[in-house]
Scaffold this active site. Structure first.
Site, mmCIF file in Angstrom:
data_model
loop_
_atom_site.group_PDB
_atom_site.id
_atom_site.type_symbol
_atom_site.label_atom_id
_atom_site.label_comp_id
_atom_site.label_asym_id
_atom_site.label_seq_id
_atom_site.Cartn_x
_atom_site.Cartn_y
_atom_site.Cartn_z
ATOM 1 N N CYS A 43 -8.494 -5.071 8.255
ATOM 2 C CA CYS A 43 -7.213 -4.965 8.944
ATOM 3 C C CYS A 43 -7.291 -5.566 10.348
ATOM 4 O O CYS A 43 -7.455 -6.769 10.491
ATOM 5 C CB CYS A 43 -6.710 -3.519 8.955
ATOM 6 S SG CYS A 43 -4.965 -3.402 9.408
ATOM 7 N N HIS A 46 -6.449 -2.299 3.527
ATOM 8 C CA HIS A 46 -7.488 -1.287 3.730
ATOM 9 C C HIS A 46 -8.147 -0.938 2.403
ATOM 10 O O HIS A 46 -7.631 -0.091 1.674
ATOM 11 C CB HIS A 46 -6.873 -0.020 4.331
ATOM 12 C CG HIS A 46 -6.472 -0.173 5.765
ATOM 13 N ND1 HIS A 46 -7.354 -0.006 6.804
ATOM 14 C CD2 HIS A 46 -5.300 -0.503 6.332
ATOM 15 C CE1 HIS A 46 -6.738 -0.214 7.957
ATOM 16 N NE2 HIS A 46 -5.480 -0.519 7.697
ATOM 17 N N GLU A 71 -10.626 0.876 1.936
ATOM 18 C CA GLU A 71 -11.032 2.287 1.993
ATOM 19 C C GLU A 71 -9.874 3.229 1.685
ATOM 20 O O GLU A 71 -10.075 4.426 1.498
ATOM 21 C CB GLU A 71 -11.667 2.603 3.358
ATOM 22 C CG GLU A 71 -10.710 2.776 4.533
ATOM 23 C CD GLU A 71 -10.167 1.469 5.119
ATOM 24 O OE1 GLU A 71 -10.375 0.407 4.506
ATOM 25 O OE2 GLU A 71 -9.528 1.518 6.187
#
Lengths: 250, 191
Positions: free
Chosen positions: B76, B173, B175
């Protein structure tokens, strides 16, 4: 194409999920971490946790819960309830919350939005607005829906964006818990006023309520609680329904 | 061992949680020697570009990062910091990718927030992720360029992921992108 988000909301009281009607008559709806994991696996796009009885004493409990959730799930989540200072927000973000939702404190002290946005980015700040129709005008209510501010909802929404809100979580108190559909006029009014994502909340009772919301408003996301918690509708069922109705979902 | 660079604004905990779920060892650090010697490095990102660059400059990591030889993954804001320059705060960035970071045009809903699909994927980082929906939150974007290895479309086509030599980056993202995000992080740890 950007997908419309389906966001289960978990109201938290003393570490448990609860659901009531119109902010009262609370019933136990399960363990938040278990529910969060279940929803994430089922394809929820995000999760929102609202600590509805937030007090200074249980702040530590909430942070511990947030840590557990952050460890367990792999989708973004927002935490709200009782955030009054940048430090309150910082604690939750450090515990693993992706975003924080602020409601009354933001209304009473809009600089709080700016302070959190400056430190963590606007994308972290969800401004939650509770609205109720008074003489055909949607007014902002604060203090858990107990105080009528007398302020018209789009006026406050616009102001919140100016202070750096990244997203608006818009709840119709009139529709909340009634399972009669989302407040379309309210959602449209706010979506037409602001250029940040709006999450509609309050009133989901069946699959059709979600497709009506997305077909008739520019809402980026739909939030619901009871309909998911009591297994009235599963997220995969809902998404299949929305796909057949040409609503872009994940 | 993956070194997750700590620089104040990043969501380091989220990245470490995701790696923990995959059983991949990591350390959150701002120590230059630890980062230099790590097997792999992640530059996570949530926050504002000029503040982030200032923070990297205080620890001297702005000089170190472009010289790293092991696989590096920017996420990001981390991806945007690896570019030449960002319109956010008119910031000079790390200059790994020969591209600039631009604000989305007005008149649309910004930030671009939520799940969007990525296409035209290239290379090992995104194996198995073609047309997958991943999670984005950003108000600035990198145009499609020579280093683009995946494209996403919101308002206009932009770089969803980039790669140049040992430097990898995702605008989304991983994650926070569910199972597919975990696969992408696994792909990175297997590089």
């Amino acid at each position: 194409m950007l997908k419309k988000r389906i966001i289960p909301c978990l109201d938290i009281k003393d570490g448990r999920t609860v659901k009531g009607t119109g902010f009262i008559d609370l019933k136990d709806a399960g363990d938040p971490v278990e529910l969060a994991q279940k929803y994430a696996l089922q394809g929820a796009d995000e999760l929102v946790f609202l600590d509805i009885t937030a007090t200074v004493e249980n702040r530590k409990t909430l942070c511990e819960l947030v840590e557990k959730i952050a460890t367990a799930i792999n989708i973004p989540f927002t935490v709200g309830g009782g955030i009054r200072t940048v430090d309150d927000a910082a604690l939750l973000i450090r515990s693993g919350a992706d975003k924080v939702s602020i409601n009354s404190a933001a209304y009473n002290n809009p600089a709080l939005i700016q302070d959190i946005a400056t430190r963590f980015g606007t994308q972290c700040v969800v401004v939650a607005i509770d609205a109720k129709q008074i003489d055909n005008i949607w007014n902002v209510f604060t203090n858990g829906g107990r105080t009528d501010t007398g302020c018209e909802v789009t006026v406050w929404a616009q102001k919140a964006v100016g202070y750096g809100a990244g997203e608006i979580l818009l709840t119709s108190m009139d529709n909340d818990g009634a399972r009669n559909g989302y407040a379309i006029s309210l959602t449209n009014a706010v979506c037409d006023t602001v250029s940040i994502p709006v999450i509609a909340s309050g009133g989901a009772g069946c699959e059709e309520d979600f497709s009506t919301l997305f077909k008739t408003t520019k809402a980026s996301a739909a939030l619901a609680a009871g309909i998911f918690h009591y297994n009235k509708l599963s997220i995969p069922q809902l998404k299949d329904y929305l796909k057949t109705n040409q609503i872009p979902v994940r | 061992m993956i070194a997750i660079i700590q620089y104040g604004a990043g969501n380091t905990g989220s990245v470490q949680n995701a790696l923990n779920r995959l059983g991949v060892q990591s350390i959150i650090t701002d120590d230059a020697a630890t980062i230099k010697n790590a097997e792999k490095v992640i530059l996570p990102g949530v926050g504002e570009a000029s503040t982030a660059m200032q923070s990297l400059a205080t620890t001297g990591l702005d000089k170190l990062i472009p010289t790293l030889r092991q696989p590096v993954l920017g996420i990001c804001l981390g991806m945007q910091l690896l570019c030449n320059r960002s319109e956010e705060g008119d910031t000079t960035c790390l200059g790994v990718f020969d591209a600039d970071v631009i604000k989305f045009p007005t008149g649309h809903i910004v930030p671009h927030m939520g799940w969007n699909n990525i296409t035209d994927i290239k290379g090992e980082l995104l194996l198995g992720a073609n047309d997958a929906d991943v999670y984005f939150v950003h108000s600035y974007y990198v145009p499609v360029c020579a280093d683009t290895i995946a494209t996403c479309n919101y308002i206009l086509p932009f770089s969803a992921a980039m790669q140049k030599n040992n430097f990898y980056a995702t605008q989304f993202h991983p994650e926070k992108s569910g199972g597919i995000g975990e696969q992408i992080l696994n792909n990175f740890s297997a590089i």
